[in-house]
Design a protein around this motif. Structure first.
Motif, PDB file in Angstrom:
ATOM      1  N   ASN A  47      -1.691   5.361  15.969  1.00  0.00           N
ATOM      2  CA  ASN A  47      -2.693   6.242  16.572  1.00  0.00           C
ATOM      3  C   ASN A  47      -2.139   7.554  17.108  1.00  0.00           C
ATOM      4  OD1 ASN A  47      -4.635   6.482  19.514  1.00  0.00           O
ATOM      5  ND2 ASN A  47      -5.518   6.666  17.474  1.00  0.00           N
ATOM      6  N   PHE A  48      -0.823   7.771  17.007  1.00  0.00           N
ATOM      7  CA  PHE A  48      -0.232   9.001  17.513  1.00  0.00           C
ATOM      8  C   PHE A  48       0.015   9.948  16.342  1.00  0.00           C
ATOM      9  CE2 PHE A  48       1.014   5.613  20.449  1.00  0.00           C
ATOM     10  CZ  PHE A  48       0.603   6.156  21.667  1.00  0.00           C
ATOM     11  N   PRO A  49      -0.848  10.929  16.154  1.00  0.00           N
ATOM     12  CA  PRO A  49      -0.743  11.789  14.961  1.00  0.00           C
ATOM     13  C   PRO A  49       0.533  12.607  14.948  1.00  0.00           C
ATOM     14  CG  PRO A  49      -2.285  12.718  16.547  1.00  0.00           C
ATOM     15  CD  PRO A  49      -1.923  11.359  17.063  1.00  0.00           C
ATOM     16  N   GLU A  50       1.018  12.866  13.756  1.00  0.00           N
ATOM     17  CA  GLU A  50       2.212  13.690  13.594  1.00  0.00           C
ATOM     18  C   GLU A  50       1.890  15.173  13.785  1.00  0.00           C
ATOM     19  OE1 GLU A  50       4.208  12.803   9.978  1.00  0.00           O
ATOM     20  OE2 GLU A  50       4.059  10.640  10.239  1.00  0.00           O
ATOM     21  N   ALA A  51       0.652  15.540  13.523  1.00  0.00           N
ATOM     22  CA  ALA A  51       0.232  16.930  13.695  1.00  0.00           C
ATOM     23  C   ALA A  51      -1.275  16.933  13.934  1.00  0.00           C
ATOM     24  CB  ALA A  51       0.578  17.763  12.461  1.00  0.00           C
ATOM     25  N   GLU A  52      -1.776  18.018  14.502  1.00  0.00           N
ATOM     26  CA  GLU A  52      -3.213  18.120  14.740  1.00  0.00           C
ATOM     27  C   GLU A  52      -3.954  18.266  13.417  1.00  0.00           C
ATOM     28  OE1 GLU A  52      -4.314  21.015  17.584  1.00  0.00           O
ATOM     29  OE2 GLU A  52      -2.968  20.255  19.146  1.00  0.00           O
ATOM     30  N   GLY A  53      -5.230  17.896  13.454  1.00  0.00           N
ATOM     31  CA  GLY A  53      -6.041  17.968  12.242  1.00  0.00           C
ATOM     32  C   GLY A  53      -6.564  16.600  11.875  1.00  0.00           C
ATOM     33  N   ASP A  54      -7.298  16.532  10.806  1.00  0.00           N
ATOM     34  CA  ASP A  54      -7.881  15.272  10.383  1.00  0.00           C
ATOM     35  C   ASP A  54      -6.789  14.286  10.007  1.00  0.00           C
ATOM     36  OD1 ASP A  54     -10.414  16.285  10.708  1.00  0.00           O
ATOM     37  OD2 ASP A  54     -10.559  16.980   8.641  1.00  0.00           O
ATOM     38  N   PRO A  55      -6.926  13.010  10.435  1.00  0.00           N
ATOM     39  CA  PRO A  55      -5.934  12.012  10.047  1.00  0.00           C
ATOM     40  C   PRO A  55      -6.006  11.743   8.550  1.00  0.00           C
ATOM     41  CG  PRO A  55      -7.804  10.965  11.120  1.00  0.00           C
ATOM     42  CD  PRO A  55      -7.993  12.446  11.271  1.00  0.00           C
ATOM     43  N   PRO A  56      -4.916  11.308   7.964  1.00  0.00           N
ATOM     44  CA  PRO A  56      -4.940  11.009   6.533  1.00  0.00           C
ATOM     45  C   PRO A  56      -5.840   9.824   6.230  1.00  0.00           C
ATOM     46  CG  PRO A  56      -2.911  10.231   7.525  1.00  0.00           C
ATOM     47  CD  PRO A  56      -3.608  11.025   8.580  1.00  0.00           C
ATOM     48  N   ALA A  57      -6.338   9.765   5.023  1.00  0.00           N
ATOM     49  CA  ALA A  57      -7.160   8.634   4.603  1.00  0.00           C
ATOM     50  C   ALA A  57      -6.265   7.453   4.266  1.00  0.00           C
ATOM     51  CB  ALA A  57      -7.998   9.034   3.392  1.00  0.00           C
ATOM     52  N   ALA A  58      -6.882   6.377   3.846  1.00  0.00           N
ATOM     53  CA  ALA A  58      -6.111   5.237   3.367  1.00  0.00           C
ATOM     54  C   ALA A  58      -5.488   5.591   2.023  1.00  0.00           C
ATOM     55  CB  ALA A  58      -7.020   4.023   3.224  1.00  0.00           C
ATOM     56  N   SER A  59      -4.403   4.911   1.714  1.00  0.00           N
ATOM     57  CA  SER A  59      -3.801   5.121   0.405  1.00  0.00           C
ATOM     58  C   SER A  59      -4.720   4.553  -0.675  1.00  0.00           C
ATOM     59  CB  SER A  59      -2.440   4.430   0.332  1.00  0.00           C
ATOM     60  OG  SER A  59      -2.606   3.017   0.373  1.00  0.00           O
ATOM     61  N   ALA A  60      -4.542   5.033  -1.888  1.00  0.00           N
ATOM     62  CA  ALA A  60      -5.357   4.534  -2.994  1.00  0.00           C
ATOM     63  C   ALA A  60      -5.170   3.023  -3.149  1.00  0.00           C
ATOM     64  CB  ALA A  60      -4.981   5.260  -4.282  1.00  0.00           C
ATOM     65  N   ARG A  61      -3.953   2.548  -2.928  1.00  0.00           N
ATOM     66  CA  ARG A  61      -3.699   1.115  -3.082  1.00  0.00           C
ATOM     67  C   ARG A  61      -4.402   0.315  -1.993  1.00  0.00           C
ATOM     68  NH1 ARG A  61       2.114  -0.065  -4.863  1.00  0.00           N
ATOM     69  NH2 ARG A  61       1.143   0.585  -6.815  1.00  0.00           N
ATOM     70  N   TYR A  62      -4.435   0.831  -0.750  1.00  0.00           N
ATOM     71  CA  TYR A  62      -5.145   0.116   0.315  1.00  0.00           C
ATOM     72  C   TYR A  62      -6.627   0.004  -0.032  1.00  0.00           C
ATOM     73  CZ  TYR A  62      -6.443  -1.549   4.960  1.00  0.00           C
ATOM     74  OH  TYR A  62      -6.930  -2.328   6.005  1.00  0.00           O
ATOM     75  N   ARG A  63      -7.197   1.074  -0.587  1.00  0.00           N
ATOM     76  CA  ARG A  63      -8.612   1.006  -0.972  1.00  0.00           C
ATOM     77  C   ARG A  63      -8.855  -0.132  -1.953  1.00  0.00           C
ATOM     78  NH1 ARG A  63      -7.937   6.661  -1.995  1.00  0.00           N
ATOM     79  NH2 ARG A  63      -8.426   7.879  -0.130  1.00  0.00           N
ATOM     80  N   ARG A  64      -7.932  -0.312  -2.866  1.00  0.00           N
ATOM     81  CA  ARG A  64      -8.076  -1.389  -3.854  1.00  0.00           C
ATOM     82  C   ARG A  64      -7.918  -2.754  -3.209  1.00  0.00           C
ATOM     83  NH1 ARG A  64      -4.173   0.229  -8.768  1.00  0.00           N
ATOM     84  NH2 ARG A  64      -5.101  -1.657  -9.664  1.00  0.00           N
ATOM     85  N   LEU A  65      -7.184  -2.807  -2.085  1.00  0.00           N
ATOM     86  CA  LEU A  65      -6.919  -4.069  -1.414  1.00  0.00           C
ATOM     87  C   LEU A  65      -7.940  -4.394  -0.327  1.00  0.00           C
ATOM     88  CD1 LEU A  65      -3.068  -3.617  -0.949  1.00  0.00           C
ATOM     89  CD2 LEU A  65      -4.174  -5.247  -2.502  1.00  0.00           C
ATOM     90  N   ASP A  66      -8.815  -3.447  -0.017  1.00  0.00           N
ATOM     91  CA  ASP A  66      -9.721  -3.621   1.126  1.00  0.00           C
ATOM     92  C   ASP A  66     -10.539  -4.909   1.048  1.00  0.00           C
ATOM     93  OD1 ASP A  66     -11.288  -2.797   3.502  1.00  0.00           O
ATOM     94  OD2 ASP A  66     -12.890  -2.529   2.022  1.00  0.00           O
ATOM     95  N   ALA A  67     -11.100  -5.216  -0.101  1.00  0.00           N
ATOM     96  CA  ALA A  67     -11.924  -6.421  -0.227  1.00  0.00           C
ATOM     97  C   ALA A  67     -11.122  -7.691   0.036  1.00  0.00           C
ATOM     98  CB  ALA A  67     -12.554  -6.473  -1.618  1.00  0.00           C
ATOM     99  N   PHE A  68      -9.849  -7.667  -0.322  1.00  0.00           N
ATOM    100  CA  PHE A  68      -8.982  -8.813  -0.075  1.00  0.00           C
ATOM    101  C   PHE A  68      -8.557  -8.884   1.385  1.00  0.00           C
ATOM    102  CE2 PHE A  68      -4.413  -9.967   0.348  1.00  0.00           C
ATOM    103  CZ  PHE A  68      -4.543 -11.342   0.205  1.00  0.00           C
ATOM    104  N   LEU A  69      -8.209  -7.739   1.967  1.00  0.00           N
ATOM    105  CA  LEU A  69      -7.704  -7.719   3.340  1.00  0.00           C
ATOM    106  C   LEU A  69      -8.791  -7.898   4.380  1.00  0.00           C
ATOM    107  CD1 LEU A  69      -5.234  -4.690   3.050  1.00  0.00           C
ATOM    108  CD2 LEU A  69      -4.608  -7.112   3.249  1.00  0.00           C
ATOM    109  N   ASN A  70      -9.971  -7.353   4.092  1.00  0.00           N
ATOM    110  CA  ASN A  70     -11.023  -7.284   5.115  1.00  0.00           C
ATOM    111  C   ASN A  70     -12.368  -7.804   4.607  1.00  0.00           C
ATOM    112  OD1 ASN A  70      -9.113  -5.701   6.771  1.00  0.00           O
ATOM    113  ND2 ASN A  70      -9.529  -4.049   5.313  1.00  0.00           N
ATOM    114  N   PRO A  71     -12.438  -9.059   4.181  1.00  0.00           N
ATOM    115  CA  PRO A  71     -13.715  -9.580   3.682  1.00  0.00           C
ATOM    116  C   PRO A  71     -14.764  -9.630   4.796  1.00  0.00           C
ATOM    117  CG  PRO A  71     -12.124 -11.352   3.964  1.00  0.00           C
ATOM    118  CD  PRO A  71     -11.370 -10.076   4.164  1.00  0.00           C
TER     119      PRO A  71
END
Length: 353
Positions: free
Chosen positions: A122-146
């Motif tokens: 939660n501690f950003p490296e720089a100001e601005g919008d936080p990065p999104a999830a990685s493409a691989r996390y998006r593919r894993l979302d259904a498995f990780l967070n049913p």
């Protein structure tokens, strides 16, 4: 240190009560950062800071616990042992023991806070919008967070298949590095600085302006082999080998060498922002417990219970998660306290010497 496991408390409320009593007995000044979040019984929650020594120190030792809530039992035990042992503080120096940076997570047996945010992402490296999830996390979302309550769904078989498909370390990196897109998902870093971290950073910015040299230790559990101690140099000294020799410890500057991943939005970013002082060293002290796959499964099931079940504290997923991060093993607990005190004493000797 005979009976060191006795410094462990059964729950957050007991740990806080013991910490406050020990701090008062040690002559510490107490600072309380009150939060809006509440415990399971409706009681108020707070980040408590025991301050020993000079009010405007030139050198400081900063010890924090409970960044990840349920992991806080170990750090709290170490802090209690330090207070009962006695902490002689030289003139113009100070010791700050920060008790449970995420009290909601410890009270509710969660790794995250009241907004499902992993505070060590939660501690950003720089100001601005936080990065999104990685493409691989998006593919894993259904498995990780049913979006279903906890239940059998062939998790372990599916996890092994994913590890074979992507490779264990790339898979691990994608899951745990920190994501900012799925607010009910695991390892969510939040879209803004959370109330606890915000108050804590304001406190440090106000009270540590005079510091010219410092050393910080942040205690975690659940990473590494059973009983293993891992010490990651997160900020400060450039030569981990040289600093480790002075402490009598083995440090590593590269988490990938030991555990296979790095994180985004970590605590080191916060401490770098406090005056940008390069003389402040930060070590993450990790104590290994169970295998990574068992820890991930426990996190997943508790997360399902919180979002898609009744969410109460009296559930098997809560007890299992606590065991993953704070094993009942007497040997494990005694070893944690002994090594935690040893590192803290070595760090104080180094920074105050």
């Amino acid at each position: 240190m005979s009976g060191a496991g006795g410094y462990f408390s059964p729950d957050y409320a007991t740990a806080r009560e013991r910490f406050l009593a020990a701090a008062q007995s040690a002559g510490a000044r107490l600072h309380t950062l009150a939060l809006d979040a509440r415990g399971p019984d409706g009681s108020p929650l707070s980040i408590d800071i025991a301050w020993l020594g000079a009010p405007a120190p030139s050198r400081v030792f900063l010890h924090s616990s409970g960044m990840h809530g349920v992991e806080g039992f170990a750090g709290s035990a170490i802090q209690l042992a330090l207070l009962e042992r006695g902490l002689p503080v030289p003139a113009e120096c100070a010791v700050l023991l920060v008790h449970v940076l995420n009290p909601y997570g410890m009270a509710w047996l969660r790794r995250v806070n009241e907004n499902n945010v992993d505070l060590n992402r939660n501690f950003p490296e720089a100001e601005g919008d936080p990065p999104a999830a990685s493409a691989r996390y998006r593919r894993l979302d259904a498995f990780l967070n049913p979006p279903t309550p906890p239940g059998a769904d062939l998790f372990f078989l599916r996890a092994v298949w994913l590890a074979l498909r992507f490779g264990f370390r790339p898979l691990q990196q994608a899951i745990v590095e920190g994501q900012y897109e799925f607010p009910r998902g695991l390892f969510f870093g939040g879209r803004e600085l959370q109330p606890g971290p915000s108050q804590y950073l304001a406190f440090l910015g106000t009270h540590l302006r005079s510091v010219k040299r410092g050393f910080a230790i942040d205690v975690h559990t659940g990473l590494g082999k059973w009983g293993q101690e891992l010490l990651f140099l997160r900020a400060g000294a450039r030569d981990a080998t040289a600093l480790g020799a002075k402490l009598g410890k083995t440090l590593t500057p590269d988490p990938e060498a030991d555990v296979g991943y790095n994180i985004r939005g970590g605590y080191a970013n916060a401490l770098r922002a406090i005056g940008g002082n390069p003389a402040l060293n930060l070590i993450t002290q990790e104590f290994g417990t169970y295998s990574a796959i068992r820890v991930l499964h426990a996190l997943r099931e508790e997360n399902r219970w919180h979002h898609w079940g009744a969410g109460g504290i009296a559930h098997s997923s809560k007890a299992r998660l606590k065991e993953m991060f704070c094993p009942e093993s007497r040997e494990w607990r005694e070893s944690v306290v002994e090594r935690g005190v040893s590192l803290a004493v070595a760090a104080m000797r180094y920074v105050f010497g």
